[in-house]
Write an enzyme that holds these catalytic residues in place. Structure first.
Site, mmCIF file in Angstrom:
data_model
loop_
_atom_site.group_PDB
_atom_site.id
_atom_site.type_symbol
_atom_site.label_atom_id
_atom_site.label_comp_id
_atom_site.label_asym_id
_atom_site.label_seq_id
_atom_site.Cartn_x
_atom_site.Cartn_y
_atom_site.Cartn_z
ATOM 1 N N GLU A 195 4.644 10.572 -5.385
ATOM 2 C CA GLU A 195 3.813 9.540 -6.259
ATOM 3 C C GLU A 195 2.126 9.978 -6.298
ATOM 4 O OE1 GLU A 195 2.797 5.889 -4.126
ATOM 5 O OE2 GLU A 195 3.301 4.629 -6.002
ATOM 6 N N GLY A 216 0.947 -1.133 -0.145
ATOM 7 C CA GLY A 216 -0.092 -0.054 -0.049
ATOM 8 C C GLY A 216 1.016 1.249 -0.094
ATOM 9 N N SER A 217 0.482 2.421 0.720
ATOM 10 C CA SER A 217 1.100 3.506 0.416
ATOM 11 C C SER A 217 2.243 3.489 1.456
ATOM 12 C CB SER A 217 0.270 4.394 0.788
ATOM 13 O OG SER A 217 -0.369 4.609 1.993
ATOM 14 N N THR A 218 3.073 4.472 1.081
ATOM 15 C CA THR A 218 4.304 4.735 1.805
ATOM 16 C C THR A 218 3.832 5.203 3.411
ATOM 17 O OG1 THR A 218 6.049 4.923 0.298
ATOM 18 C CG2 THR A 218 6.455 5.943 2.280
ATOM 19 N N GLU A 259 5.616 -3.615 0.868
ATOM 20 C CA GLU A 259 5.821 -3.033 -0.509
ATOM 21 C C GLU A 259 5.132 -1.858 -0.525
ATOM 22 O OE1 GLU A 259 5.021 -2.428 -4.158
ATOM 23 O OE2 GLU A 259 4.004 -4.539 -4.306
ATOM 24 N N VAL A 277 1.095 4.825 4.952
ATOM 25 C CA VAL A 277 0.453 3.546 5.931
ATOM 26 C C VAL A 277 1.470 2.621 6.432
ATOM 27 C CG1 VAL A 277 -1.335 1.904 6.054
ATOM 28 C CG2 VAL A 277 -1.895 4.120 5.016
ATOM 29 N N GLY A 278 2.348 2.286 5.411
ATOM 30 C CA GLY A 278 3.627 1.640 5.538
ATOM 31 C C GLY A 278 4.269 2.026 6.735
HETATM 32 P P1 ADP Z 1 -3.668 3.389 -1.200
HETATM 33 O O1 ADP Z 1 -3.199 4.776 -1.369
HETATM 34 O O2 ADP Z 1 -2.956 2.407 -2.232
HETATM 35 O O3 ADP Z 1 -5.183 3.156 -1.146
HETATM 36 P P2 ADP Z 1 -3.321 2.596 1.551
HETATM 37 O O4 ADP Z 1 -1.975 2.367 2.327
HETATM 38 O O5 ADP Z 1 -4.374 3.667 1.895
HETATM 39 O O6 ADP Z 1 -2.974 2.506 -0.272
HETATM 40 O O7 ADP Z 1 -4.285 1.233 1.771
HETATM 41 C C1 ADP Z 1 -3.721 0.053 1.408
HETATM 42 C C2 ADP Z 1 -4.533 -0.887 2.320
HETATM 43 O O8 ADP Z 1 -3.827 -0.642 3.627
HETATM 44 C C3 ADP Z 1 -5.790 -1.086 2.193
HETATM 45 O O9 ADP Z 1 -6.418 -2.301 2.575
HETATM 46 C C4 ADP Z 1 -6.171 -0.126 3.358
HETATM 47 O O10 ADP Z 1 -7.667 -0.531 3.864
HETATM 48 C C5 ADP Z 1 -5.141 -0.595 4.563
HETATM 49 N N1 ADP Z 1 -5.156 0.474 5.491
HETATM 50 C C6 ADP Z 1 -5.513 1.717 5.380
HETATM 51 N N2 ADP Z 1 -4.969 2.578 6.764
HETATM 52 C C7 ADP Z 1 -4.283 1.404 7.367
HETATM 53 C C8 ADP Z 1 -3.840 1.380 8.615
HETATM 54 N N3 ADP Z 1 -3.670 2.341 9.539
HETATM 55 N N4 ADP Z 1 -3.211 0.077 9.271
HETATM 56 C C9 ADP Z 1 -3.476 -0.885 8.490
HETATM 57 N N5 ADP Z 1 -4.166 -1.035 7.338
HETATM 58 C C10 ADP Z 1 -4.557 0.124 6.558
#
Ligand code: ADP
Length: 492
Positions: A402, A249-251, A271, A253-254
């Site tokens: 990004e 997912g996003s950096t 990733e 949230v990572g």
């Molecule tokens: P994108 O920008 O690709 O949507 P996110 O990082 O927001 O990426 O989301 C990727 C995944 O992480 C999704 O399944 C989302 O529901 C989940 N997500 C979002 N916030 C959190 C968090 N704080 N902890 C764990 N998972 C999360």
């Protein structure tokens, strides 16, 4: 190609030529009105009592209600996974485990058409992509890792590797089914059990995969698929019964996840984002390179973390490349994801479209020159025409950040040293591309680019045997291939 037959708005080029519509049929698709959580081998209503809508981004119409897992539901899923880990799945001989994984792969192939159509309806990607890339690659990952299940001692010779336990897996919306396969297949092959959460805008194919797992008769609790948004994901990350987190997912949230896991002893692989440099040298086959650039950033709406979103062109061929790129952009068809002629589908959500639009404004305000193709787009749904920016600099936000949309920035360069410096001057390091006729140049550049995957004279090529992952803020660990098995194994 037929002339003067304007069939649909979205399939008409600006010069008046158009293709006849070639929609993939959705008559065979049976969606339920409401989807439940897949826990312990059964579809169950959420203890939270809550549901949310999943919407077709090409029509803005609701497709189904999806259960939203709360903490209690996460707990039930983790307990079910633990029960199978210490029970049926954990005790099963490795070669038997392999058979189940093969079975999932074969059912995925059997239901490929249905899965591809649902992927395009729920996520907005063109049917050509879901049919030719997402679904076949998802099946290929299960086939590949099924082969490893009874050969783990050969994966880490001399070290008798064992599984880790319960893996919590959180995935994004850009490749919903494929990401689920990337995560589940190696985890199962290594003998672990799984709690997986798809992204809230694209739950449907993960829930179809749950049906397939039920059909394949895996012991209950081996794979649990629970739906919800960020709070559900955070619930999985924080649950004490989880041994390993795999996140794509996003950096942003990572980083939150990484902080949350510090000191817990849980393993993790992340990733995250990317901002890949695609580099064209003057000796490259220019037409082939232009096609590769289009494939790298436009064909997938730019919804790929490895999208080649920064183009670097050697000065002497800059004019030619820009002209050819603009000509090609004018032929790209934006519209109905289910039409087989469509090149660029719908943006996954209104939120994502707003984010892209915001970046387009930033680019213009920073002094960039924006060019968008003139194609018509449907009135309903979330759309973005292919866009390129010239007159940008290294410090431009649209070059550094990004965007996750069909937006390309172009910069020129004179020497190899200059382009390597520019390409590496970014917080990300996931992927890159090099276009040149000279093998020695490929080796020189790829050795110095700080990116996990670099394609030469091609772009966005994937194979289950090949590892994928990034440097710097693009993440930790690798997925795919033997490397992708390692994070799910304990070994000395
Ligand atoms: P994108 O920008 O690709 O949507 P996110 O990082 O927001 O990426 O989301 C990727 C995944 O992480 C999704 O399944 C989302 O529901 C989940 N997500 C979002 N916030 C959190 C968090 N704080 N902890 C764990 N998972 C999360």
């Amino acid at each position: 190609m037929k002339s003067k037959k304007k069939s649909t708005v979205q399939l008409t080029f600006n010069d008046g030529w158009s293709y006849d519509p070639a929609p993939e049929s959705k008559d065979h698709i049976r969606l339920k009105e409401q989807y439940e959580l897949f826990i312990d081998g059964k579809f169950v209503r959420p203890e939270s009592g809550k549901y949310f809508d999943t919407v077709n981004p090409a029509t803005e119409k609701k497709l189904a209600s999806i259960a939203e897992a709360g903490d209690k539901d996460v707990d039930l899923a983790v307990r079910a996974a633990r029960k199978s880990y210490t029970g049926a799945w954990g005790k099963m001989p490795a070669k038997e485990r392999g058979k189940y994984i093969y079975r999932i792969a074969r059912i995925l192939q059997e239901r490929a058409r249905e899965l591809a159509v649902i992927e395009s309806m729920d996520g907005g990607k063109p049917i050509r992509e879901s049919r030719d890339i997402d679904v076949p690659l998802a099946a290929a990952h299960f086939f590949y890792y099924a082969g490893w299940a009874d050969k783990l001692p050969y994966a880490v010779p001399g070290q008798l590797p064992t599984s880790i336990g319960v893996a919590g897996q959180i995935i994004p919306w850009n490749f919903p089914l494929l990401m689920a396969a990337w995560k589940i297949a190696p985890a199962l092959a290594a003998g672990n059990t799984v709690v997986l959460k798809p992204a809230e805008t694209t739950s449907l194919t993960a829930l179809k995969l749950a049906e397939i797992i039920q059909e394949a008769d895996l012991p209950p609790g081996t794979v649990n698929i629970i739906t919800g948004a960020g709070a559900t994901g955070a619930g999985i990350v924080q649950h004490a019964g989880i041994d390993k987190i795999a996140f794509t997912g996003s950096t942003e949230v990572g980083k939150l996840i990484q902080k949350g896991l510090a000191g817990t002893g849980k393993r993790y692989t992340l990733e995250l984002g990317g901002k890949a440099a695609n580099i064209i040298f003057e000796d490259a086959a220019i037409d082939q390179a232009v096609e590769g650039i289009v494939n790298g950033i436009f064909f997938n709406q730019g919804h790929v973390c490895c999208a080649g979103s920064r183009l670097f062109v050697q000065e002497s061929v800059m004019k030619t490349v820009v002209r050819k790129l603009k000509d090609r952009m004018e032929t790209l068809i934006v519209g109905d994801p289910l039409d087989k002629n469509t090149d660029i589908g719908a943006i996954n959500s209104r939120m994502q479209l707003n984010k892209i639009k915001q970046y387009l404004k930033i680019g213009v305000n920073e002094g960039g020159t924006m060019y968008q193709s003139a194609c018509a787009v449907p009135t309903k749904g979330f759309w973005c025409r292919p866009t390129l920016f010239t007159d940008v600099s290294q410090s431009s936000r649209i070059v550094q950040e990004e965007i996750f949309g069909p937006v390309l920035t172009i910069q020129s360069f004179r020497t190899i040293e200059e382009v390597i410096e520019k390409a590496n001057n970014i917080p990300y390091g996931l992927s890159g591309g090099v276009w040149t006729d000279k093998g020695s140049k490929i080796f020189k550049v790829t050795n110095q680019l700080r990116a996990g995957v670099i394609w030469a004279n091609t772009y966005n090529k994937f194979d289950p045997t090949s590892p994928f992952g990034g440097y710097k803020e693009s993440g930790v660990g690798r997925e795919g291939g033997l490397h992708g098995l390692m994070p799910y194994l304990q070994h000395a």
